[in-house]
Write a protein that holds these residues in place. Structure first.
Motif, PDB file in Angstrom:
ATOM      1  N   ASP A 280       2.498  13.370  -9.632  1.00 29.29           N
ATOM      2  CA  ASP A 280       1.546  13.012  -8.572  1.00 29.29           C
ATOM      3  C   ASP A 280       2.141  12.062  -7.533  1.00 29.29           C
ATOM      4  O   ASP A 280       1.807  12.133  -6.342  1.00 29.29           O
ATOM      5  N   HIS A 281       3.007  11.163  -7.963  1.00 26.38           N
ATOM      6  CA  HIS A 281       3.476  10.096  -7.054  1.00 26.38           C
ATOM      7  C   HIS A 281       4.983  10.112  -6.808  1.00 26.38           C
ATOM      8  O   HIS A 281       5.466   9.374  -5.942  1.00 26.38           O
ATOM      9  N   PRO A 342      -2.563  -2.767 -13.498  1.00 27.20           N
ATOM     10  CA  PRO A 342      -2.181  -1.543 -12.779  1.00 27.20           C
ATOM     11  C   PRO A 342      -1.002  -1.792 -11.840  1.00 27.20           C
ATOM     12  O   PRO A 342      -0.690  -2.929 -11.496  1.00 27.20           O
ATOM     13  N   GLU A 344       0.565  -1.076  -8.059  1.00 20.23           N
ATOM     14  CA  GLU A 344       0.183  -0.708  -6.701  1.00 20.23           C
ATOM     15  C   GLU A 344       1.237   0.235  -6.125  1.00 20.23           C
ATOM     16  O   GLU A 344       2.410  -0.120  -6.026  1.00 20.23           O
ATOM     17  N   ASP A 346       1.491   3.729  -3.141  1.00 18.52           N
ATOM     18  CA  ASP A 346       0.829   4.668  -2.219  1.00 18.52           C
ATOM     19  C   ASP A 346      -0.593   4.217  -1.887  1.00 18.52           C
ATOM     20  O   ASP A 346      -1.538   5.035  -1.823  1.00 18.52           O
ATOM     21  N   ASP A 347      -0.754   2.894  -1.748  1.00 23.84           N
ATOM     22  CA  ASP A 347      -2.069   2.314  -1.444  1.00 23.84           C
ATOM     23  C   ASP A 347      -3.102   2.633  -2.517  1.00 23.84           C
ATOM     24  O   ASP A 347      -4.308   2.686  -2.263  1.00 23.84           O
ATOM     25  N   LYS A 348      -2.636   2.873  -3.703  1.00 19.49           N
ATOM     26  CA  LYS A 348      -3.529   3.159  -4.820  1.00 19.49           C
ATOM     27  C   LYS A 348      -3.114   2.328  -6.019  1.00 19.49           C
ATOM     28  O   LYS A 348      -1.977   1.877  -6.131  1.00 19.49           O
ATOM     29  N   GLU A 349      -4.098   2.150  -6.917  1.00 18.36           N
ATOM     30  CA  GLU A 349      -3.820   1.482  -8.177  1.00 18.36           C
ATOM     31  C   GLU A 349      -3.592   2.538  -9.253  1.00 18.36           C
ATOM     32  O   GLU A 349      -4.447   3.402  -9.471  1.00 18.36           O
ATOM     33  N   ILE A 350      -2.434   2.457  -9.878  1.00 20.54           N
ATOM     34  CA  ILE A 350      -2.121   3.402 -10.955  1.00 20.54           C
ATOM     35  C   ILE A 350      -2.374   2.696 -12.278  1.00 20.54           C
ATOM     36  O   ILE A 350      -1.676   1.729 -12.628  1.00 20.54           O
ATOM     37  N   ARG A 351      -3.381   3.156 -12.989  1.00 19.33           N
ATOM     38  CA  ARG A 351      -3.706   2.587 -14.285  1.00 19.33           C
ATOM     39  C   ARG A 351      -2.719   3.099 -15.340  1.00 19.33           C
ATOM     40  O   ARG A 351      -2.399   4.288 -15.386  1.00 19.33           O
TER      41      ARG A 351
END
Length: 393
Positions: A280-281, A342, A344, A346-351
């Motif tokens: 995904d990332h 988490p 940080e 891609d401006d997202k939090e990856i749990r």
């Protein structure tokens, strides 16, 4: 090497380094010694000036001429002693010799008075001038160029005073050659000393530079050795211990457990759904996640605990002096902290979560593979049971 030798090239007639920065560094290097030598020379000079006043008294008695000469001698002695005191507190004045040269010129001017006050001892004065000229080069530390100028001033001043006293021109020529001889001898003697001392300084500096180069090379090799050792014992991405190193440490801890009947627990950790994070990332974010987890494990566990990368998204944790029950508590606390931390990207939090399998090393375990196989079975059960949990074996 050739450039280094050119740097320390010497002027044969000046007796100094051709490069001004090198010459300045040399004078700074010998400043303290030159100052001490100069102080002694000035004090001896002052003492001799006053001592020769006794001869003036014998020749003139308590006459006006005697008092004039005595005033001259005392004034000169005070100048000399004054400069010695100043040089003691400001040794940098001895470096360039400007103050000494001015004082030498003043000393000659005052000495010329004797030719007019006591014309009866002209021969004596010429003999003293010969001694003074040699002393300018040998006894009083100064730059060779300065000494040449002062000596020339003394010779020409002496000839001028003699000419005013009526000395015939042909005698003046002879006296000129007579006075030139000690100046020439003094020049070549001083030149030799100046060149010799600077050659020694050049050898000293070259030795210092060689030593510095050797020290730098030793330091570079030590740093390289540390780097190679680090590369041989750690995982390049996470900085954690690699398999070879944590297996070595396991054997050490296992032996300690056998000797002292201690406890040792091992934990195998597998990140949950790590492939999805990469898909995904991207792998850069995946690497970031691995570094984040590695730092979190090291910061959370004790400094005596051993953290290694088993491969891919799997980690090995060794907990010395820890039985299974306590290890379960420690690892569950680690699991909760990981879940609450988490990343940080891609401006997202990856749990991030992980499954942990803990086992206690026992006497039947021969190698670390025996322990890992047992932990792997528990890890499989944890994954089957829904992941993000601590399983004991």
């Amino acid at each position: 090497m050739a450039k280094e030798k050119d740097r320390y090239a010497l002027s044969a007639w000046r007796g100094e380094f051709l490069h001004q920065d090198v010459e300045g560094a040399y004078r700074e290097h010998v400043k303290e010694g030159t100052a001490r030598h100069l102080i002694v020379a000035l004090r001896v000079w002052a003492f001799l000036l006053v001592s020769f006043g006794w001869l003036d008294y014998i020749g003139l008695g308590l006459s006006e001429g005697f008092y004039h000469l005595l005033a001259m001698r005392l004034f000169s002695a005070l100048l000399l002693l004054g400069l010695s005191v100043i040089v003691r507190h400001r040794p940098e004045l001895a470096k360039d010799g400007g103050a000494v040269s001015i004082l030498e010129a003043i000393g000659f001017l005052l000495f010329f008075i004797i030719y007019f006050v006591r014309p009866d001892i002209v021969i004596w004065n010429i003999g003293v001038t010969v001694i003074i000229l040699i002393s300018l080069y040998i006894f009083i530390p100064n730059r060779l160029v300065n000494s040449n100028v002062t000596a020339l001033f003394g010779i020409l001043g002496t000839l001028y005073c003699l000419s005013l006293g009526g000395t015939e021109p042909r005698l003046l020529v002879g006296i000129f050659f007579l006075l030139s001889f000690p100046a020439i001898v003094g020049y070549f003697a001083s030149r030799r000393l100046n060149l010799s001392s600077r050659q020694q300084y050049a050898l000293f500096m070259e030795t210092v530079q060689v030593n510095q180069s050797l020290q730098a090379e030793i330091k570079r090799r030590e740093e390289l050795e540390v780097e190679l050792k680090l590369q041989a014992t750690t995982d390049p991405l996470t900085g954690l211990l690699n398999r070879r190193q944590y297996e070595t440490l396991f054997r050490r801890e296992q032996e300690r457990v056998r000797r002292h009947a201690g406890k040792l627990s091992l934990c195998v950790t597998d990140l949950d759904h790590f492939k999805k994070i990469n898909d995904d990332h991207g792998h850069d974010v995946g690497d970031q996640v691995l570094k984040h987890i590695s730092d979190l494990f090291v910061e959370t566990l004790r400094h005596t605990d051993i953290v290694g990368r088993f491969g891919g998204e799997e980690f090995i944790l060794l907990l010395p002096d820890t039985d299974l029950d306590n290890a379960m508590v420690v690892i569950d606390r680690l699991r909760e902290k990981l879940q609450a931390s988490p990343v940080e990207a891609d401006d997202k939090e990856i749990r991030i979560t992980a499954t942990f399998a803990v086992t206690e090393v026992n006497a039947e375990d021969v190698t670390i593979e025996d322990v890992i196989r047992r932990a792997d079975k528990a890890l499989y059960r944890g994954k089957e049971a829904g992941r993000n949990q601590v399983v004991a074996s």
